[in-house]
Design an enzyme around this catalytic site. Structure first.
Site, PDB file in Angstrom:
ATOM      1  N   ASN A   1      52.407  36.594  31.463  1.00  9.33           N
ATOM      2  CA  ASN A   1      53.035  37.014  32.709  1.00  9.33           C
ATOM      3  C   ASN A   1      53.053  38.537  32.796  1.00  9.33           C
ATOM      4  O   ASN A   1      54.104  39.165  32.773  1.00  9.33           O
ATOM      5  CB  ASN A   1      54.459  36.435  32.753  1.00  9.33           C
ATOM      6  CG  ASN A   1      55.103  36.543  34.120  1.00  9.33           C
ATOM      7  OD1 ASN A   1      56.300  36.580  34.229  1.00  9.33           O
ATOM      8  ND2 ASN A   1      54.309  36.587  35.168  1.00  9.33           N
TER       9      ASN A   1
ATOM     10  N   ARG B   1      25.223  71.006  50.324  1.00  8.74           N
ATOM     11  CA  ARG B   1      26.233  72.010  50.649  1.00  8.74           C
ATOM     12  C   ARG B   1      27.659  71.495  50.437  1.00  8.74           C
ATOM     13  O   ARG B   1      28.540  72.229  49.987  1.00  8.74           O
ATOM     14  CB  ARG B   1      26.048  72.458  52.097  1.00  8.74           C
ATOM     15  CG  ARG B   1      26.896  73.637  52.463  1.00  8.74           C
ATOM     16  CD  ARG B   1      26.913  74.037  53.933  1.00  8.74           C
ATOM     17  NE  ARG B   1      25.959  73.424  54.800  1.00  8.74           N
ATOM     18  CZ  ARG B   1      26.141  73.303  56.115  1.00  8.74           C
ATOM     19  NH1 ARG B   1      27.261  73.741  56.673  1.00  8.74           N
ATOM     20  NH2 ARG B   1      25.217  72.761  56.880  1.00  8.74           N
TER      21      ARG B   1
ATOM     22  N   HIS C   1      46.895  26.558  32.483  1.00 12.02           N
ATOM     23  CA  HIS C   1      46.231  27.736  33.048  1.00 12.02           C
ATOM     24  C   HIS C   1      44.803  27.913  32.519  1.00 12.02           C
ATOM     25  O   HIS C   1      44.148  28.908  32.854  1.00 12.02           O
ATOM     26  CB  HIS C   1      47.046  29.000  32.774  1.00 12.02           C
ATOM     27  CG  HIS C   1      48.065  29.290  33.831  1.00 12.02           C
ATOM     28  ND1 HIS C   1      47.719  29.695  35.104  1.00 12.02           N
ATOM     29  CD2 HIS C   1      49.422  29.200  33.824  1.00 12.02           C
ATOM     30  CE1 HIS C   1      48.804  29.861  35.826  1.00 12.02           C
ATOM     31  NE2 HIS C   1      49.858  29.567  35.071  1.00 12.02           N
TER      32      HIS C   1
ATOM     33  N   GLY D   1      57.477  29.335  37.802  1.00 12.66           N
ATOM     34  CA  GLY D   1      57.223  29.561  39.208  1.00 12.66           C
ATOM     35  C   GLY D   1      58.142  28.736  40.072  1.00 12.66           C
ATOM     36  O   GLY D   1      59.375  28.743  39.913  1.00 12.66           O
TER      37      GLY D   1
ATOM     38  N   TYR E   1      64.778  31.582  32.618  1.00 12.33           N
ATOM     39  CA  TYR E   1      63.564  31.217  33.328  1.00 12.33           C
ATOM     40  C   TYR E   1      62.384  31.162  32.368  1.00 12.33           C
ATOM     41  O   TYR E   1      62.177  32.056  31.545  1.00 12.33           O
ATOM     42  CB  TYR E   1      63.254  32.231  34.444  1.00 12.33           C
ATOM     43  CG  TYR E   1      61.861  32.078  34.994  1.00 12.33           C
ATOM     44  CD1 TYR E   1      61.538  31.002  35.816  1.00 12.33           C
ATOM     45  CD2 TYR E   1      60.849  32.970  34.648  1.00 12.33           C
ATOM     46  CE1 TYR E   1      60.254  30.827  36.297  1.00 12.33           C
ATOM     47  CE2 TYR E   1      59.553  32.810  35.118  1.00 12.33           C
ATOM     48  CZ  TYR E   1      59.267  31.728  35.937  1.00 12.33           C
ATOM     49  OH  TYR E   1      57.993  31.554  36.402  1.00 12.33           O
TER      50      TYR E   1
END
Length: 516
Positions: free
Chosen positions: A204, A288, A92, A69, A62
Site C-alpha cells: 500500500n 537560437r 493482487h 478497501g 484497518y
C-alpha cells in the site's frame, strides 16, 4: 553481475536517500547495508509490538482486523487474522504487460525498503532484513508493469514483492528464472510468512512509481546535457551564429537553468568577444532558442527532484502506526499525486527536447538550410552522389520517434478512474505517468543519437571541405570519441547497429559532459 564496489556505500535507516543512491543500487554500482543500531532496531520493533498488543486487546485496525478497501466494514475473526496478508498479495497477483527490467526492479526494492525504514509501518525488523536480502543477493521479483492506478499505491505490482518475501511466485536470480523459495534457499534464507499489517505495509505505497521516477530523473538529467552538446556541434556544422548565447544577453532574462545551458554552449563553442555570423544574423529557432527550450528542463529538475526525494523518504502506506503515542493513523499517503505531477511534467519537458533535436536534424539534411552541406549529409563523391541517400531515412525515423514522444505527453493524472467499489474513487495514475515518462525518454534518446550521429557527419563533411578549423576542447573530445567508434557515411549502409550502439553508450552515460 556483481557490484563494482565491495564495501557498502549507503545505509538503509534513518538517513534520507537521494535519487542518485537509488540509481546506484539499481545499477549495482554500489552496495548497501541495513542499519542494525540498537535504537533503530528498537524503533522498528516497537511498531510491530504495539500492533501485537492492540490485537491482543481486540483492537480494530484497518487491513489487520478488517478487509481491504471497500471491505473495511468486514470484520476478520482473530483466529484467521494471520491469513489475511497472504490473501492480499494473492488476489493482487493479476498484473499484465511487460516485466520491469532488472534496474527498475532493484529500484523498487530499494524505494520500498526506504519507506518502511521510516518506522511507522508496523512491520518487524526481520521483514526489513528479508527485503534487504533480496536487494543484496539480487533476487528480483518478476513484476508486471501494468495494473496500478497509483492509489491505493502500487498494490498489484508490489504484491509480487510481498509474495517473493514469503517464498511465492517467480524471481530472476543469477540470470535464471526460478521460484522465490528456491532463490531464497540459494541465498541461505527461508521464506518469511507475513504478519498482520505487513502485506499492507509492503503493497500500500508508491514504491513502483517513485522507483521509476528516480530512474527517469537520472536519464533526463544526462539527456539535458547531451542535447546541449549536440546543439553546440550543430551550431558548428551549420555554421551558425554563436553570439546567440552571449552572456550579457542571458543576463537580461536570468532563468538559472536557461543561463546554465547558454554558459555550457559558450564553453563548448569557446566564444570570446563579438563574432560575425557566417550566414545569418539570426539562426532558426532550433539553434537560437536552444537554451530557452532546454532551459525549461534545466530549471524544472531541482523542483522535480524535491517532489521525488520527498516521496522516496516518506512513509506512504496506510494506516501508519505511532507506537510511542499508541495511535493508529488512518489516511491516504499512498496517493501518488506528487509523482504523477512530476512525471507528467517531465514527459512534456523531454518531448520538447525530442522536438528540438528533430528540427536540428531536419536543418542538417536539407540543402536549403544547411549552408553548403551535401543533401542528406551524404559523404559520397560526386560520381556516386545520385545513388546515395546518407541520413535521409534516419531523419524520417527521428520524425517518427518525435511524433510518438509528443503523442505520449497527454497527462496521465487527468485520467483518474473510480475503482474498487468507489472506495478508490480518485486515484493518481502516478505509475502510468512514470511509465509514460520512461517511454518518452526512450524515444527522445533515439532522436538524440540520430542527431548526434548526423552532427558528427556534418562536422566531418566540414572537415573534408577545409571549413572546420580547430574545435574547442569539449567538442573536440566528443568528436574524437565518435570518430573512433563510427566511420563517416560515405557509401550508404544500414545504420541500425550503430544507432543501437550509440543508444547503449548514451544510457551508460558514456560521454563526459558538464559538471552540475
Amino acid at each position: 553481475m556483481p557490484p563494482a564496489k565491495t564495501e557498502p556505500g549507503l545505509t538503509f535507516g534513518t538517513a534520507a536517500l537521494r535519487i542518485e543512491d537509488i540509481v546506484a543500487l539499481a545499477r549495482r554500482s554500489t552496495r548497501s547495508q541495513l542499519d542494525n543500531a540498537a535504537d533503530f532496531v528498537e524503533n522498528i520493533r516497537a511498531g510491530a509490538r504495539f500492533l501485537e498488543n492492540l490485537l491482543a486487546r481486540e483492537g480494530v485496525i484497518y487491513g489487520v482486523t478488517t478487509g481491504y478497501g471497500d471491505s473495511c466494514v468486514v470484520a476478520i475473526p482473530p483466529a484467521v487474522v494471520d491469513e489475511l496478508p497472504r490473501h492480499l498479495y494473492t488476489f493482487h497477483g493479476c498484473g499484465l504487460g511487460q516485466l520491469l527490467d532488472d534496474e527498475a526492479t532493484r529500484a523498487v526494492l530499494a524505494v520500498r525498503l526506504q519507506s518502511l525504514c521510516q518506522g511507522v509501518s508496523g512491520v518487524r525488523y526481520e521483514l526489513l532484513e528479508q527485503l534487504h536480502a533480496l536487494l543484496e543477493h539480487d533476487v528480483l521479483p518478476l513484476i508486471p508493469e501494468e495494473g496500478s492506478v497509483g492509489a491505493s499505491g502500487d498494490l498489484t505490482p508490489l504484491s509480487y514483492v510481498a509474495a517473493a518475501l514469503a517464498g511465492e511466485r517467480d524471481v530472476r536470480h543469477q540470470g535464471e528464472r526460478l521460484s522465490a523459495a528456491d532463490a531464497l534457499r540459494a541465498c541461505g534464507r527461508a521464506p518469511l510468512p507475513l504478519k498482520p499489517k505487513e502485506g499492507l505495509a509492503l503493497m500500500n505505497g508508491t514504491a513502483v512509481m517513485t522507483a521509476l521516477a528516480c530512474l527517469a530523473f537520472d536519464r533526463a538529467n544526462y539527456l539535458l546535457q547531451l542535447a546541449t552538446r549536440i546543439t553546440a556541434m550543430n551550431v558548428v556544422a551549420l555554421q551558425g551564429n554563436p553570439q546567440h548565447f552571449d552572456e550579457r544577453l542571458f543576463a537580461a532574462k536570468p532563468h538559472p537553468g536557461q543561463t546554465q545551458v547558454a554558459a555550457w554552449l559558450r564553453a563548448d563553442l569557446a566564444i570570446e568577444g563579438p563574432q560575425a555570423p557566417l550566414h545569418r544574423l539570426q539562426d532558426r529557432y532550433s539553434l537560437r532558442c536552444a537554451p530557452h527550450v532546454l532551459g525549461v528542463l534545466a530549471d524544472s529538475l531541482p523542483f522535480l527532484r524535491q517532489l521525488i526525494e520527498t516521496e522516496l523518504n516518506s512513509a506512504n502506506d496506510n494506516p501508519l502506526i505511532d507506537p510511542h503515542a499508541e495511535r493508529v493513523l488512518h489516511g491516504g499517503h499512498f496517493y501518488g499525486g506528487h509523482i504523477a505531477f512530476a512525471m507528467d511534467s517531465l514527459k512534456n519537458l523531454i518531448a520538447n527536447v525530442a522536438d528540438l533535436l528533430d528540427r536540428q536534424l531536419a536543418l542538417l539534411v536539407d540543402t536549403r538550410y544547411n549552408h553548403g552541406l551535401p543533401s542528406n549529409l551524404s559523404g559520397a563523391p560526386h560520381e556516386r552522389a545520385m545513388l546515395n541517400h546518407g541520413f535521409k531515412a534516419v531523419q524520417i525515423g527521428a520524425s517518427a520517434w518525435t511524433a510518438e514522444a509528443l503523442k505520449h505527453t497527454m497527462p496521465a493524472s487527468v485520467f483518474s478512474r473510480s475503482t474498487e467499489c468507489h472506495n478508490q474513487d480518485k486515484v493518481s495514475m502516478g505509475t502510468i505517468a512514470a511509465r509514460d515518462a520512461l517511454r518518452v525518454l526512450s524515444l527522445t534518446e533515439q532522436v538524440a543519437v540520430a542527431t548526434l550521429l548526423a552532427a558528427r557527419q556534418g562536422l566531418w563533411l566540414r572537415e573534408q571541405a577545409g571549413e572546420l578549423g580547430e574545435l574547442p576542447a569539449p567538442l573536440a573530445e566528443t568528436y574524437a570519441s565518435l570518430n573512433h567508434d563510427y566511420p563517416p557515411v560515405i557509401e550508404d549502409r544500414a545504420l541500425e547497429a550503430e544507432l543501437r550502439q550509440l543508444l547503449s553508450q548514451l544510457r551508460a552515460q558514456h560521454w563526459r559532459l558538464y559538471a552540475r
